[in-house]
Write an enzyme that holds these catalytic residues in place. Sequence first.
Site, PDB file in Angstrom:
ATOM      1  N   ARG A  59      19.139  18.328 -14.456  1.00 49.27           N
ATOM      2  CA  ARG A  59      17.742  17.959 -14.862  1.00 49.27           C
ATOM      3  C   ARG A  59      18.015  17.053 -16.098  1.00 49.27           C
ATOM      4  O   ARG A  59      18.726  16.996 -16.923  1.00 49.27           O
ATOM      5  CB  ARG A  59      16.944  19.183 -15.759  1.00 49.27           C
ATOM      6  CG  ARG A  59      15.639  18.536 -16.602  1.00 49.27           C
ATOM      7  CD  ARG A  59      14.729  18.112 -15.615  1.00 49.27           C
ATOM      8  NE  ARG A  59      13.512  17.666 -16.679  1.00 49.27           N
ATOM      9  CZ  ARG A  59      12.726  16.924 -16.282  1.00 49.27           C
ATOM     10  NH1 ARG A  59      12.215  16.226 -14.933  1.00 49.27           N
ATOM     11  NH2 ARG A  59      11.687  16.449 -17.140  1.00 49.27           N
ATOM     12  N   SER A  62      14.395  13.612 -20.965  1.00 51.89           N
ATOM     13  CA  SER A  62      14.180  12.665 -22.092  1.00 51.89           C
ATOM     14  C   SER A  62      13.474  13.421 -23.464  1.00 51.89           C
ATOM     15  O   SER A  62      12.454  13.905 -23.240  1.00 51.89           O
ATOM     16  CB  SER A  62      13.664  11.379 -21.706  1.00 51.89           C
ATOM     17  OG  SER A  62      14.053  10.752 -20.648  1.00 51.89           O
ATOM     18  N   GLU A  63      14.197  13.343 -24.361  1.00 53.18           N
ATOM     19  CA  GLU A  63      13.665  13.723 -25.732  1.00 53.18           C
ATOM     20  C   GLU A  63      12.312  13.416 -25.962  1.00 53.18           C
ATOM     21  O   GLU A  63      11.903  12.330 -25.769  1.00 53.18           O
ATOM     22  CB  GLU A  63      14.289  13.409 -26.887  1.00 53.18           C
ATOM     23  CG  GLU A  63      14.047  13.962 -28.237  1.00 53.18           C
ATOM     24  CD  GLU A  63      15.003  13.332 -29.394  1.00 53.18           C
ATOM     25  OE1 GLU A  63      15.457  14.181 -30.206  1.00 53.18           O
ATOM     26  OE2 GLU A  63      15.157  12.117 -29.317  1.00 53.18           O
ATOM     27  N   CYS A  64      11.191  14.513 -26.085  1.00 44.36           N
ATOM     28  CA  CYS A  64      10.023  14.338 -26.577  1.00 44.36           C
ATOM     29  C   CYS A  64       9.686  15.235 -27.742  1.00 44.36           C
ATOM     30  O   CYS A  64       9.529  16.345 -27.746  1.00 44.36           O
ATOM     31  CB  CYS A  64       9.088  14.650 -25.534  1.00 44.36           C
ATOM     32  SG  CYS A  64       7.199  14.529 -25.847  1.00 44.36           S
ATOM     33  N   GLN A  80       8.146  21.499 -18.811  1.00 40.91           N
ATOM     34  CA  GLN A  80       9.033  21.041 -18.081  1.00 40.91           C
ATOM     35  C   GLN A  80      10.633  21.404 -18.517  1.00 40.91           C
ATOM     36  O   GLN A  80      11.406  21.890 -17.860  1.00 40.91           O
ATOM     37  CB  GLN A  80       9.111  19.592 -17.696  1.00 40.91           C
ATOM     38  CG  GLN A  80       7.958  18.954 -16.789  1.00 40.91           C
ATOM     39  CD  GLN A  80       8.213  17.456 -16.320  1.00 40.91           C
ATOM     40  OE1 GLN A  80       8.847  16.651 -17.363  1.00 40.91           O
ATOM     41  NE2 GLN A  80       8.022  17.191 -15.239  1.00 40.91           N
ATOM     42  N   GLU A 101      13.268   9.077 -26.686  1.00 43.29           N
ATOM     43  CA  GLU A 101      11.883   9.229 -26.888  1.00 43.29           C
ATOM     44  C   GLU A 101      10.849   8.184 -26.409  1.00 43.29           C
ATOM     45  O   GLU A 101      11.165   6.985 -26.508  1.00 43.29           O
ATOM     46  CB  GLU A 101      11.860   9.306 -28.475  1.00 43.29           C
ATOM     47  CG  GLU A 101      10.551   9.785 -29.025  1.00 43.29           C
ATOM     48  CD  GLU A 101      10.153  11.382 -28.942  1.00 43.29           C
ATOM     49  OE1 GLU A 101       9.273  11.561 -28.377  1.00 43.29           O
ATOM     50  OE2 GLU A 101      11.102  11.980 -29.353  1.00 43.29           O
ATOM     51  N   ASP A 135       8.712   1.476 -18.807  1.00 40.16           N
ATOM     52  CA  ASP A 135       9.676   2.616 -19.182  1.00 40.16           C
ATOM     53  C   ASP A 135      10.984   1.800 -19.311  1.00 40.16           C
ATOM     54  O   ASP A 135      11.504   1.074 -18.542  1.00 40.16           O
ATOM     55  CB  ASP A 135       9.877   3.326 -17.732  1.00 40.16           C
ATOM     56  CG  ASP A 135      10.557   4.605 -17.879  1.00 40.16           C
ATOM     57  OD1 ASP A 135      11.587   4.674 -18.756  1.00 40.16           O
ATOM     58  OD2 ASP A 135      10.442   5.501 -17.081  1.00 40.16           O
ATOM     59  N   ARG A 137      13.982   3.331 -20.167  1.00 41.18           N
ATOM     60  CA  ARG A 137      15.294   4.156 -20.287  1.00 41.18           C
ATOM     61  C   ARG A 137      16.124   3.667 -19.023  1.00 41.18           C
ATOM     62  O   ARG A 137      15.878   3.176 -18.035  1.00 41.18           O
ATOM     63  CB  ARG A 137      14.602   5.560 -19.523  1.00 41.18           C
ATOM     64  CG  ARG A 137      13.952   6.115 -20.705  1.00 41.18           C
ATOM     65  CD  ARG A 137      13.251   7.551 -20.283  1.00 41.18           C
ATOM     66  NE  ARG A 137      12.459   7.410 -19.157  1.00 41.18           N
ATOM     67  CZ  ARG A 137      11.616   8.627 -18.478  1.00 41.18           C
ATOM     68  NH1 ARG A 137      11.989   9.674 -18.845  1.00 41.18           N
ATOM     69  NH2 ARG A 137      10.692   8.053 -17.620  1.00 41.18           N
TER      70      ARG A 137
END
Length: 207
Positions: A59, A62-64, A80, A101, A135, A137
Amino acid sequence: MTSSTAAATVRTTVRIPLRFGDGFGATADTVTFHGLADGGEHVAMVFGDPAAMAAPLVRMHSECLTGDVFGSARCDCGPQLREAVERLSQEGGVLLYLRQEGRGIGLYNKLDAYALQDLGLDTYEANSALGLPEDGRDYTAAAQMLTALGIGTISLLSNNPDKGAQLSALGIAVRDRVPTGVFATATNLGYLRAKVERTGHTIALAG
């Protein structure tokens, strides 16, 4: 991984007991790295012996801060993350916790985008209105982390087709993509629907 991408190496491994608000717990070997392409302090949380598996479950999360830590219901990130840790602890695999983030735009920009969403823009339109990528990332560091852990073939736990495409281009073989659960609420339904309609996420939304 492409030949132009330098290798990363394992820096430290430490075992951490994890506990979630609902009482679920697991233990992960948490790995840090030298030489990640973006210089970020990303970590891998390893369950079992994934390097010995043919295609371990991975998995990329992405940091949130708002969702993972404070339980924000504007997204599905917290549920998630919780789901991923449980599945990985049962099956073995790796959680790559990536410091990206707001799909790579940062916390303050993400909150600015939330303010625009409150005026009617969807999550991607709000980023664009701020002059930011929909996006931003890049998963080069994720591919480096997997390679440093001795993992070259994976089953990817994700609804996002871009993650698999980027990893494949970086030399990680994605044998299959396993969808996460659907964590729809009244406050995140528009966000989830935008992900389905704008970027092809495999989220089975009612209606």
